[in-house]
Design an enzyme around this catalytic site. Structure first.
Site, PDB file in Angstrom:
ATOM      1  N   ARG A  77      -2.717  10.755  69.719  1.00  0.00           N
ATOM      2  CA  ARG A  77      -1.956  10.385  70.804  1.00  0.00           C
ATOM      3  C   ARG A  77      -0.524   9.973  70.003  1.00  0.00           C
ATOM      4  O   ARG A  77       0.245  10.790  71.241  1.00  0.00           O
ATOM      5  CB  ARG A  77      -2.489   9.253  71.038  1.00  0.00           C
ATOM      6  N   GLN A 108       0.928  -2.825  79.963  1.00  0.00           N
ATOM      7  CA  GLN A 108      -0.682  -2.385  79.597  1.00  0.00           C
ATOM      8  C   GLN A 108      -0.307  -1.082  78.248  1.00  0.00           C
ATOM      9  O   GLN A 108      -1.697  -0.599  77.779  1.00  0.00           O
ATOM     10  CB  GLN A 108      -1.661  -2.222  80.474  1.00  0.00           C
ATOM     11  N   ASP A 111       2.426   2.496  74.027  1.00  0.00           N
ATOM     12  CA  ASP A 111       3.497   3.675  74.121  1.00  0.00           C
ATOM     13  C   ASP A 111       5.117   3.817  73.811  1.00  0.00           C
ATOM     14  O   ASP A 111       5.304   4.218  73.352  1.00  0.00           O
ATOM     15  CB  ASP A 111       3.703   5.040  74.999  1.00  0.00           C
ATOM     16  N   HIS A 126      -1.423  -5.012  75.542  1.00  0.00           N
ATOM     17  CA  HIS A 126      -2.809  -4.490  74.774  1.00  0.00           C
ATOM     18  C   HIS A 126      -2.281  -3.591  73.351  1.00  0.00           C
ATOM     19  O   HIS A 126      -2.535  -2.711  72.702  1.00  0.00           O
ATOM     20  CB  HIS A 126      -3.700  -3.597  75.344  1.00  0.00           C
ATOM     21  N   CYS A 134      -2.969  -4.690  59.031  1.00  0.00           N
ATOM     22  CA  CYS A 134      -4.498  -4.911  58.184  1.00  0.00           C
ATOM     23  C   CYS A 134      -5.974  -5.703  58.686  1.00  0.00           C
ATOM     24  O   CYS A 134      -5.553  -6.597  59.132  1.00  0.00           O
ATOM     25  CB  CYS A 134      -3.837  -5.938  56.990  1.00  0.00           C
ATOM     26  N   GLY A 196       2.100   1.386  88.660  1.00  0.00           N
ATOM     27  CA  GLY A 196       1.206   3.049  87.950  1.00  0.00           C
ATOM     28  C   GLY A 196      -0.298   2.139  86.986  1.00  0.00           C
ATOM     29  O   GLY A 196       0.034   2.648  85.722  1.00  0.00           O
ATOM     30  N   SER A 198      -4.115   1.574  87.707  1.00  0.00           N
ATOM     31  CA  SER A 198      -5.609   0.719  88.731  1.00  0.00           C
ATOM     32  C   SER A 198      -5.881  -0.258  88.413  1.00  0.00           C
ATOM     33  O   SER A 198      -6.564   0.037  89.218  1.00  0.00           O
ATOM     34  CB  SER A 198      -6.054   2.854  87.793  1.00  0.00           C
ATOM     35  N   ASN A 222       2.230   2.972  93.829  1.00  0.00           N
ATOM     36  CA  ASN A 222       1.562   4.022  93.161  1.00  0.00           C
ATOM     37  C   ASN A 222       1.788   5.135  94.160  1.00  0.00           C
ATOM     38  O   ASN A 222       1.999   4.806  95.032  1.00  0.00           O
ATOM     39  CB  ASN A 222       0.693   3.160  92.943  1.00  0.00           C
ATOM     40  N   GLU A 224      -1.349   6.400  94.895  1.00  0.00           N
ATOM     41  CA  GLU A 224      -2.383   6.275  95.264  1.00  0.00           C
ATOM     42  C   GLU A 224      -3.209   4.950  95.290  1.00  0.00           C
ATOM     43  O   GLU A 224      -2.209   3.954  94.533  1.00  0.00           O
ATOM     44  CB  GLU A 224      -3.800   7.135  94.096  1.00  0.00           C
TER      45      GLU A 224
END
Ligand code: BV8
Ligand code: ZN
Length: 250
Positions: A77, A108, A111, A126, A134, A196, A198, A222, A224
């Protein structure tokens, strides 16, 4: 009363945006989609790696069983991400931080594209894919410029033990301080944007609920509908990179 689904910004929301003092924004993978970052649940199926659903390879159980495979997944990734840059959605949210007396961007995403767009003080619920930590002493290490080196070979520079990706895996507790900060701000804000995501992964998905129950006006952006849509005051059906810059033109 289900939220009104619009593709434009209602007059009510325009007024609230112009008058708001405290605003919280929660983002998910969808805000990075227009940068070319694959989402997890877009296009009907969940992301799969070597036959494993992402919430299996990205889990505490997998880390305990097979750290090298977890590294392989995150190395892949990082390789995908390294040449990608922020899109108009990230850039708009970076500008928003100067619009409001009290603004908090909670993501969340791991990147780092919000920060690359100029967002300061981003709450990364996250973790971040460009950091390792470590497994024993918790020392952190930046990965950004060690792309050439096989990161998983490297041991902790402090105690020599193994490094792991500095992200929160499924089945692992979210670091309390950043989450508490997000909950407190969500409980105080007048306007909460959910962009953006879900909205199925907890406890992140609980933040809009905290905001709404504290009286905030909750807006979902969004293309959706999500499990959160009927719960929101307004749903703007569209892509973040198209919708977010519209607010500045108000
Ligand atoms: C925990 C880092 C305590 C790693 C991630 C049952 C009920 C409730 C909870 C649970 C449960 N069973 C287990 C749980 C707990 C679990 C959870 O919530 N599971 C879900 C699946 C039910 N949560 C946890 O494990 C959390 N820890 O609870 O600890 C505990 C301890 C022991 C045992 C149990 C509990 C930790 C969760 C964090 C995991 N790490 N990421 C990595 O990245 O690999 S989560 C990861 O997945 C992301 O960070 C994000 O949170 C999530 C993906 O969601 P989205 O970002 O929303 O992305 P998605 O693809 O799903 O959706 C994209 C959306 O964008 C879509 O709606 C699409 O329409 C939209 N979109 C697309 N293009 C655009 C767009 N929107 C705007 N513009 C566009 N252009
Ligand atoms: Zn160490």
């Amino acid at each position: 009363m289900p939220a009104k689904t619009v593709t434009s910004i209602s007059a009510d929301l325009q007024r609230r945006f112009a008058e708001a003092q405290s605003v919280v924004v929660l983002t998910g993978a969808g805000v990075s989609a227009e940068s070319g970052v694959p989402t997890f649940r877009g296009g009907g199926g969940a992301a799969v790696w070597k036959g494993m659903p992402f919430d299996v390879i990205s889990s505490a159980g997998m880390l305990a069983r097979d750290l090298p495979s977890v590294w392989e997944w995150f190395d892949y990734r990082r390789e995908l991400l390294k040449d990608l840059s922020p899109n108009p959605a990230h850039l708009a949210l970076a500008r928003w931080q100067n619009f409001f007396r009290d603004f908090l961007l909670v993501t969340q995403n791991i990147d780092g594209l919000h920060q690359a767009a100029g967002s300061r003080d981003v709450v990364e619920l996250h973790g971040n894919i460009w950091r390792a930590r470590c497994v024993t002493c918790g020392a952190h290490e930046e990965l950004r410029y060690s792309r050439g080196v096989e990161t998983r070979e490297r041991a902790c520079e402090v105690c020599g033990d193994a490094l792991r990706p500095d992200v929160v895996l499924f089945g692992e507790l979210i670091p309390l301080a950043p989450f508490e900060r997000a909950v407190v701000k969500a409980g105080e804000c007048e306007l909460c944007f959910v962009v953006g995501t879900s909205a199925v992964v907890y406890p992140a998905a609980a933040l809009p609920e905290v905001a709404r129950s504290a009286g905030a006006y909750v807006v979902e952006i969004n293309p959706e509908r999500t499990p959160l849509s009927d719960f929101c005051d307004e749903v703007i059906e569209g892509r973040a990179g198209k919708v977010l810059p519209l607010f500045e033109a108000l």
